[in-house]
Design a protein around this motif. Structure first.
Motif, PDB file in Angstrom:
ATOM      1  N   ARG A   1       0.835  -1.206   0.000  1.00 12.65           N
ATOM      2  CA  ARG A   1       0.000   0.000   0.000  1.00 12.65           C
ATOM      3  C   ARG A   1       0.870   1.255   0.000  1.00 12.65           C
TER       4      ARG A   1
ATOM      5  N   THR B   1       0.334   1.099  -4.066  1.00 10.75           N
ATOM      6  CA  THR B   1      -1.028   1.328  -4.569  1.00 10.75           C
ATOM      7  C   THR B   1      -1.733   2.503  -3.901  1.00 10.75           C
ATOM      8  N   ARG B   2      -1.277   2.893  -2.705  1.00  7.32           N
ATOM      9  CA  ARG B   2      -2.041   3.948  -2.014  1.00  7.32           C
ATOM     10  C   ARG B   2      -1.177   5.138  -1.623  1.00  7.32           C
TER      11      ARG B   2
ATOM     12  N   ARG C   1      -1.080  -2.022  -8.962  1.00  5.52           N
ATOM     13  CA  ARG C   1      -1.001  -3.444  -8.599  1.00  5.52           C
ATOM     14  C   ARG C   1      -0.202  -4.166  -9.676  1.00  5.52           C
TER      15      ARG C   1
ATOM     16  N   GLU D   1      -5.959 -14.082  -8.091  1.00  7.64           N
ATOM     17  CA  GLU D   1      -5.935 -13.338  -9.356  1.00  7.64           C
ATOM     18  C   GLU D   1      -4.676 -13.684 -10.163  1.00  7.64           C
TER      19      GLU D   1
HETATM   20  P1  A2P Z   1      -4.739  -2.147  -3.020  1.00  4.09           P
HETATM   21  O1  A2P Z   1      -4.239  -1.035  -2.160  1.00  4.09           O
HETATM   22  O2  A2P Z   1      -5.151  -1.681  -4.384  1.00  4.09           O
HETATM   23  O3  A2P Z   1      -5.785  -2.999  -2.361  1.00  4.09           O
HETATM   24  P2  A2P Z   1      -3.019  -5.697   1.884  1.00  4.09           P
HETATM   25  O4  A2P Z   1      -2.216  -4.779   2.774  1.00  4.09           O
HETATM   26  O5  A2P Z   1      -4.493  -5.387   1.860  1.00  4.09           O
HETATM   27  O6  A2P Z   1      -2.739  -7.151   2.104  1.00  4.09           O
HETATM   28  O7  A2P Z   1      -2.532  -5.387   0.389  1.00  4.09           O
HETATM   29  C1  A2P Z   1      -1.181  -5.399   0.049  1.00  4.09           C
HETATM   30  C2  A2P Z   1      -1.054  -4.938  -1.376  1.00  4.09           C
HETATM   31  O8  A2P Z   1      -1.649  -5.912  -2.243  1.00  4.09           O
HETATM   32  C3  A2P Z   1      -1.775  -3.628  -1.642  1.00  4.09           C
HETATM   33  O9  A2P Z   1      -0.926  -2.797  -2.399  1.00  4.09           O
HETATM   34  C4  A2P Z   1      -2.996  -4.060  -2.412  1.00  4.09           C
HETATM   35  O10 A2P Z   1      -3.459  -3.116  -3.337  1.00  4.09           O
HETATM   36  C5  A2P Z   1      -2.481  -5.247  -3.169  1.00  4.09           C
HETATM   37  N1  A2P Z   1      -3.552  -6.134  -3.600  1.00  4.09           N
HETATM   38  C6  A2P Z   1      -4.644  -6.506  -2.922  1.00  4.09           C
HETATM   39  N2  A2P Z   1      -5.428  -7.339  -3.634  1.00  4.09           N
HETATM   40  C7  A2P Z   1      -4.821  -7.494  -4.823  1.00  4.09           C
HETATM   41  C8  A2P Z   1      -5.123  -8.208  -6.017  1.00  4.09           C
HETATM   42  N3  A2P Z   1      -6.227  -8.951  -6.125  1.00  4.09           N
HETATM   43  N4  A2P Z   1      -4.244  -8.131  -7.033  1.00  4.09           N
HETATM   44  C9  A2P Z   1      -3.147  -7.381  -6.946  1.00  4.09           C
HETATM   45  N5  A2P Z   1      -2.792  -6.686  -5.854  1.00  4.09           N
HETATM   46  C10 A2P Z   1      -3.617  -6.727  -4.807  1.00  4.09           C
END
Ligand code: A2P
Length: 297
Positions: free
Chosen positions: A182, A222-223, A231, A268
Motif C-alpha cells: 500500500r 497502490t495507495r 497493482r 488473481e
Molecule cells: P490495493 O491497495 O489496491 O488494495 P493488503 O495490505 O491489503 O494485504 O494489500 C497489500 C497490497 O496488495 C496492496 O498494495 C494491495 O493493493 C495489493 N492487492 C490486494 N489485492 C490485490 C489483487 N487482487 N491483485 C493485486 N494486488 C492486490
C-alpha cells in the motif's frame, strides 16, 4: 505466510502452567515455554510491520521458503489458570544456512497473536515448533531459465529467504522479484535486503561476484506515491511491467513462479499464470508455479 487456521489449531497442545494458579503461587517462578527460542534482534519498519530474529534449534533443518508455527503463550484461563500456546504459521525469512531464524510480521492491533508479538524484545522467548513445511520451495518447480517471485505485503518473507539461497542463482539465469504494498515505507524491508545482497559474502563466493545482476526488483505501491504505482497484476495485464523490466511475458517453457500475498492477490495472479500456460506444482509433483498465502492475524 499462512497455513489454514485449522492447521494452526492442530498444533496447539494445552500446557499447564502450575504457577499461573494464584492459589498455589506463593513464589512465582519464571515459566519455561515448550520449544522456546530466544529473541536476538527486533526491528520496527513501520507502525504496521516489524522483523525479528531468534535462536535456531540445533536440530532444525529446513528448505529456504518453508514456514514454521511460532507464537507465544496465551493469557491464563480465568478459572483454571491454564495457558495454551497461541501459534500461527510464519515463513522463515532467513535462508536455510543461517545460524539464526528471521521472521517478518504484520502488527494487527487487535490480532490475537501479533498484538502481543509486536512488543517482543531482545532476550524474550517465543515458541517455535521445529516442523518446517511449505510449497514455496525449489523442489516443487521444474527446471527453468527465469524465476518470478510475486509478493504483496509480508508475503515478501519467504522470498527474503529464497533471495539469500544460493540454489536460486544456481538454478536460474534471471530472478525477478515484484513486491506490491500500500505505502512506500512497507517496501523498505525488502529494498534493504535486496541492496544487501550485493555484499553477501556467501553468494559472492559460491555464485561469483556480480551474481546480483541476475536480480530484477520491481517494487510498486497502490495507495501512496512512489516511483512505480499500481497493482502488479494490472501492470502485467497492460504490459507495462514487462516493458519496464525489459523482459518477455511469461511462458511455460522458460518461466517459473512463486506467489505469496493476500488471498485475492494469490487467486488473481494464479489465474493469470494459468492463462500464460503455467501449471501449479507441488513437492510431490513439480511444475511451473507454486502459491502460498501471506500471514494475516
Ligand atoms: P490495493 O491497495 O489496491 O488494495 P493488503 O495490505 O491489503 O494485504 O494489500 C497489500 C497490497 O496488495 C496492496 O498494495 C494491495 O493493493 C495489493 N492487492 C490486494 N489485492 C490485490 C489483487 N487482487 N491483485 C493485486 N494486488 C492486490
Amino acid at each position: 505466510m499462512h497455513a489454514p487456521e485449522t492447521s494452526a489449531m492442530t498444533e496447539m497442545t494445552p500446557v499447564t502452567d502450575t504457577n499461573a494458579n494464584a492459589a498455589n503461587a506463593e513464589a512465582p517462578k519464571k515459566m519455561v515455554l515448550p520449544d522456546a527460542q530466544t529473541v536476538t534482534a527486533v526491528k520496527h519498519w513501520t507502525d504496521r510491520l516489524f522483523s525479528f530474529r531468534v535462536t535456531r534449534p540445533a536440530s532444525l533443518r529446513f528448505r529456504s521458503g518453508e514456514f514454521v508455527m511460532i507464537g507465544l503463550m496465551g493469557d491464563p484461563h480465568p478459572e483454571t489458570g491454564k495457558q495454551k500456546p497461541l501459534l500461527r504459521a510464519y515463513s522463515i525469512a532467513s535462508p536455510s544456512w543461517d545460524e539464526e531464524l528471521e521472521f517478518y510480521s504484520i502488527k494487527v492491533q487487535d490480532g490475537p497473536l501479533t498484538s502481543k508479538l509486536q512488543h517482543i524484545k531482545v532476550g524474550d522467548q517465543i515458541i517455535l515448533r521445529p516442523k518446517p513445511v511449505g510449497t514455496l520451495v525449489h523442489d516443487a518447480l521444474l527446471p527453468g531459465k527465469r524465476i518470478w517471485f510475486f509478493a504483496t505485503g509480508t508475503g515478501f518473507a519467504p522470498f527474503a529467504s529464497l533471495l539469500r539461497e544460493p540454489q536460486t542463482y544456481e538454478d536460474y539465469d534471471e530472478v525477478i522479484i515484484t513486491h506490491t504494498c500500500r505505502e512506500a515505507g512497507e517496501l523498505q524491508y525488502g529494498a534493504e535486503l535486496i541492496e544487501s545482497l550485493k555484499d553477501d559474502e556467501l553468494l559472492n563466493e559460491v555464485i561469483g561476484e556480480g551474481f546480483w545482476k541476475k536480480i530484477k526488483y520491481y517494487p510498486t505501491t497502490t495507495r501512496e506515491e512512489s516511483a512505480k504505482m499500481g497493482r502488479i497484476t494490472d501492470l502485467m495485464r497492460s504490459g507495462e511491467a514487462f516493458a519496464d523490466l525489459g523482459v518477455e511475458p511469461l511462458n511455460a517453457e522458460t518461466d517459473r513462479a512463486m506467489i505469496c500475498g493476500n488471498l485475492a492477490f494469490n487467486l488473481e495472479l494464479k489465474e493469470m499464470l494459468e492463462d500464460y500456460g503455467l501449471e501449479e506444482g507441488a513437492n510431490s509433483d513439480p511444475k511451473h508455479y507454486v502459491v502460498e498465502k501471506a500471514f494475516l492475524d
